[in-house]
Design a protein around this motif. Structure first.
Motif, PDB file in Angstrom:
ATOM      1  N   ALA A 127       0.860  -1.201   0.000  1.00  0.00           N
ATOM      2  CA  ALA A 127       0.000   0.000   0.000  1.00  0.00           C
ATOM      3  C   ALA A 127       0.886   1.237   0.000  1.00  0.00           C
ATOM      4  CB  ALA A 127      -0.917  -0.001   1.218  1.00  0.00           C
ATOM      5  N   PHE A 128       1.924   1.216   0.834  1.00  0.00           N
ATOM      6  CA  PHE A 128       2.955   2.256   0.814  1.00  0.00           C
ATOM      7  C   PHE A 128       4.233   1.615   1.329  1.00  0.00           C
ATOM      8  CE2 PHE A 128       0.867   2.636   4.943  1.00  0.00           C
ATOM      9  CZ  PHE A 128       1.941   2.627   5.816  1.00  0.00           C
ATOM     10  N   ARG A 129       5.355   2.237   0.992  1.00  0.00           N
ATOM     11  CA  ARG A 129       6.636   1.643   1.363  1.00  0.00           C
ATOM     12  C   ARG A 129       7.726   2.711   1.433  1.00  0.00           C
ATOM     13  NH1 ARG A 129       9.490  -3.570  -1.672  1.00  0.00           N
ATOM     14  NH2 ARG A 129      10.622  -4.304   0.177  1.00  0.00           N
ATOM     15  N   GLU A 130       8.702   2.475   2.309  1.00  0.00           N
ATOM     16  CA  GLU A 130       9.874   3.336   2.432  1.00  0.00           C
ATOM     17  C   GLU A 130       9.507   4.792   2.722  1.00  0.00           C
ATOM     18  OE1 GLU A 130      12.254   2.835  -1.011  1.00  0.00           O
ATOM     19  OE2 GLU A 130      12.637   0.712  -0.650  1.00  0.00           O
ATOM     20  N   VAL A 131       8.493   4.967   3.541  1.00  0.00           N
ATOM     21  CA  VAL A 131       8.114   6.317   3.958  1.00  0.00           C
ATOM     22  C   VAL A 131       9.053   6.766   5.076  1.00  0.00           C
ATOM     23  CG1 VAL A 131       6.337   7.729   5.074  1.00  0.00           C
ATOM     24  CG2 VAL A 131       5.704   6.079   3.300  1.00  0.00           C
ATOM     25  N   GLY A 132       9.594   7.935   4.941  1.00  0.00           N
ATOM     26  CA  GLY A 132      10.471   8.471   5.966  1.00  0.00           C
ATOM     27  C   GLY A 132      10.325   9.979   6.098  1.00  0.00           C
ATOM     28  N   PHE A 133      10.062  10.459   7.307  1.00  0.00           N
ATOM     29  CA  PHE A 133       9.994  11.897   7.561  1.00  0.00           C
ATOM     30  C   PHE A 133      10.071  12.129   9.057  1.00  0.00           C
ATOM     31  CE2 PHE A 133       5.622  10.556   8.037  1.00  0.00           C
ATOM     32  CZ  PHE A 133       5.109  11.358   9.047  1.00  0.00           C
ATOM     33  N   ARG A 134      10.262  13.357   9.450  1.00  0.00           N
ATOM     34  CA  ARG A 134      10.308  13.748  10.860  1.00  0.00           C
ATOM     35  C   ARG A 134       9.503  15.020  11.035  1.00  0.00           C
ATOM     36  NH1 ARG A 134      13.805  12.753  15.143  1.00  0.00           N
ATOM     37  NH2 ARG A 134      15.028  11.407  13.757  1.00  0.00           N
ATOM     38  N   ALA A 135       8.539  14.985  11.949  1.00  0.00           N
ATOM     39  CA  ALA A 135       7.690  16.154  12.229  1.00  0.00           C
ATOM     40  C   ALA A 135       7.792  16.511  13.702  1.00  0.00           C
ATOM     41  CB  ALA A 135       6.240  15.864  11.861  1.00  0.00           C
ATOM     42  N   ASP A 136       8.030  17.773  13.979  1.00  0.00           N
ATOM     43  CA  ASP A 136       8.121  18.238  15.358  1.00  0.00           C
ATOM     44  C   ASP A 136       6.730  18.354  15.969  1.00  0.00           C
ATOM     45  OD1 ASP A 136      10.894  18.471  15.226  1.00  0.00           O
ATOM     46  OD2 ASP A 136      10.763  20.519  14.403  1.00  0.00           O
ATOM     47  N   PRO A 137       6.640  18.385  17.304  1.00  0.00           N
ATOM     48  CA  PRO A 137       5.339  18.607  17.953  1.00  0.00           C
ATOM     49  C   PRO A 137       4.698  19.904  17.468  1.00  0.00           C
ATOM     50  CG  PRO A 137       6.975  17.921  19.570  1.00  0.00           C
ATOM     51  CD  PRO A 137       7.721  18.168  18.291  1.00  0.00           C
TER      52      PRO A 137
ATOM     53  N   ASP B 291      -0.778  25.388  15.539  1.00  0.00           N
ATOM     54  CA  ASP B 291      -0.136  26.476  16.279  1.00  0.00           C
ATOM     55  C   ASP B 291      -0.487  26.433  17.763  1.00  0.00           C
ATOM     56  OD1 ASP B 291       1.012  27.384  13.958  1.00  0.00           O
ATOM     57  OD2 ASP B 291      -0.479  28.948  13.595  1.00  0.00           O
ATOM     58  N   ALA B 292      -1.673  25.891  18.076  1.00  0.00           N
ATOM     59  CA  ALA B 292      -2.091  25.789  19.482  1.00  0.00           C
ATOM     60  C   ALA B 292      -1.419  24.617  20.190  1.00  0.00           C
ATOM     61  CB  ALA B 292      -3.604  25.644  19.568  1.00  0.00           C
ATOM     62  N   GLY B 293      -0.698  23.774  19.437  1.00  0.00           N
ATOM     63  CA  GLY B 293       0.078  22.714  20.079  1.00  0.00           C
ATOM     64  C   GLY B 293      -0.225  21.303  19.650  1.00  0.00           C
ATOM     65  N   THR B 294      -1.308  21.064  18.916  1.00  0.00           N
ATOM     66  CA  THR B 294      -1.664  19.715  18.497  1.00  0.00           C
ATOM     67  C   THR B 294      -1.066  19.415  17.128  1.00  0.00           C
ATOM     68  OG1 THR B 294      -3.754  19.848  19.710  1.00  0.00           O
ATOM     69  CG2 THR B 294      -3.575  18.135  18.038  1.00  0.00           C
ATOM     70  N   THR B 295      -0.336  18.319  17.021  1.00  0.00           N
ATOM     71  CA  THR B 295       0.213  17.914  15.728  1.00  0.00           C
ATOM     72  C   THR B 295      -0.926  17.459  14.821  1.00  0.00           C
ATOM     73  OG1 THR B 295       2.232  17.179  16.827  1.00  0.00           O
ATOM     74  CG2 THR B 295       1.873  16.389  14.584  1.00  0.00           C
ATOM     75  N   VAL B 296      -0.884  17.862  13.551  1.00  0.00           N
ATOM     76  CA  VAL B 296      -1.960  17.560  12.607  1.00  0.00           C
ATOM     77  C   VAL B 296      -1.409  16.782  11.420  1.00  0.00           C
ATOM     78  CG1 VAL B 296      -3.733  18.520  11.080  1.00  0.00           C
ATOM     79  CG2 VAL B 296      -3.236  19.632  13.284  1.00  0.00           C
ATOM     80  N   LEU B 297      -2.034  15.636  11.112  1.00  0.00           N
ATOM     81  CA  LEU B 297      -1.761  14.877   9.891  1.00  0.00           C
ATOM     82  C   LEU B 297      -2.989  15.000   9.000  1.00  0.00           C
ATOM     83  CD1 LEU B 297      -0.324  11.498  11.299  1.00  0.00           C
ATOM     84  CD2 LEU B 297       0.963  13.496  10.510  1.00  0.00           C
TER      85      LEU B 297
END
Length: 348
Positions: free
Chosen positions: A27-37, A212-218
């Motif tokens: 379905a997906f493969r080799e996904v790589g990333f980094r997201a801050d809070p 911006d209020a602090g909740t990470t969003v995907l």
């Protein structure tokens, strides 16, 4: 000070070689990333490229098959339950749909009750009904404010049915329902689907304000907005495009693999194929139809939820029946089943 301590803090999200495979391929493969809070992450790609599966895997609702990811330090797939407890789903078709027959007020009251029923401590459940009702009202008001939804502006105020909401209003309501649980990670599918340019801009502005209020969003979308951390499922190459945009590779075969992805993951997780009738309205969260059985005696909210439960005519929408069939009182189990059935139907 106490109120400040209760504010949600965003969850850092890290993926490294992350992949999910079904019987027909990846379905997906080799996904790589980094997201801050507190980051706004846009999962970009065409329909059928594995975007929804990636979203559900990153929130602990589908089991990956290679690589790993971490959400707030909880490693996937080992700690899927912990990730589910700190994340919430906004609109995800087939998993956390709004009930078109419910009114806005009914959805809000139900979600507040379910949040208390499944996520509250035993001590909180034993508090006087007045205190519990006040806490529910506070959560609802905070969530509506964060989502930018004022029921008073709707055609019939809080008595407006979901079927009568505009697309942007429905998006705001779904986000408000998710925020009642004060999650550290908010996930949404088809964020920009069927929105005009003006409404699309308003929708992304809403998600930026939540981040911006602090909740990470995907947020799954067809086209990432400027300034978002972009993770794409439509390319074989991994790289950075334009500042903070990161492309996460997924093979072209993903378009053919989605139909069997979650069935395979469900069989590995439970030892049997997922039920076909669990794709409707799974639970809390987190999603909105767990147990309608009520709450502590004398709780007026519980009585309201009992009336709402009468509107559920099918097994997929009756969370109490779903929970009994699953043999588990945890609403997360229902939500996982819906995620499995979603991918089994071929939608990624």
């Amino acid at each position: 000070m106490a109120a400040h301590a209760e504010e949600p803090q965003g969850a850092a999200v890290v993926a490294d070689g992350f992949g999910l495979k079904g019987p027909r391929g990846w379905a997906f493969r080799e996904v790589g990333f980094r997201a801050d809070p507190g980051a706004l992450v846009a999962i970009e790609g065409p329909s059928g490229s594995g975007r929804t599966c990636l979203l559900l895997a990153l929130t602990g609702r589908m089991k990956p098959h290679e690589g790993h990811a971490e959400v707030a330090g909880h490693r996937l797939p080992r700690h899927m339950g912990a990730v589910r407890r700190i994340s919430a789903l906004g609109p995800v078709p087939g998993v956390s749909d709004l009930d078109p027959a419910f009114t806005v007020d009914e959805h809000l009251r139900e979600r507040a009750l379910l949040q208390r029923r499944f996520d509250g401590s035993l001590r909180s459940l034993l508090r006087p009904p007045g205190e519990r009702a006040a806490d529910a009202r506070t959560r609802i008001q905070e969530a509506l404010k964060a989502a930018g939804l004022d029921p008073a502006t709707l055609p019939k105020a809080g008595r407006t049915s979901v079927r009568d909401l505009e697309r942007l209003e429905a998006l705001r309501l779904s986000v408000a329902l998710a925020l009642i649980g004060r999650p550290r990670l908010l996930a949404l599918d088809d964020t920009d689907l069927k929105l005009s340019d003006t409404d699309r801009a308003a929708g992304w502005s809403l998600l930026r304000s939540i981040a911006d209020a602090g909740t990470t969003v995907l947020a799954v979308c067809s086209e990432a907005p400027e300034g978002a951390l972009r993770v794409t499922t439509a390319s074989r190459t991994t790289g950075t495009t334009g500042g903070d945009a990161t492309d996460a590779a997924v093979p072209d075969a993903a378009d053919e693999s989605d139909a069997g992805t979650a069935q395979d993951t469900a069989e590995e997780r439970t030892g049997e194929a997922p039920a076909q009738d669990t794709a409707q309205k799974p639970g809390t969260e987190e999603t909105g139809t767990e147990d309608r059985g009520g709450d502590a005696p004398g709780d007026p909210d519980a009585a309201a939820a009992g009336k709402n439960a009468a509107k559920r005519k099918t097994a997929g929408k009756n969370a109490a029946e779903d929970t009994a069939e699953a043999g588990d009182g945890d609403a997360d189990t229902i939500e996982e089943g819906a995620a499995d059935a979603l991918a089994e139907t071929g939608r990624a």
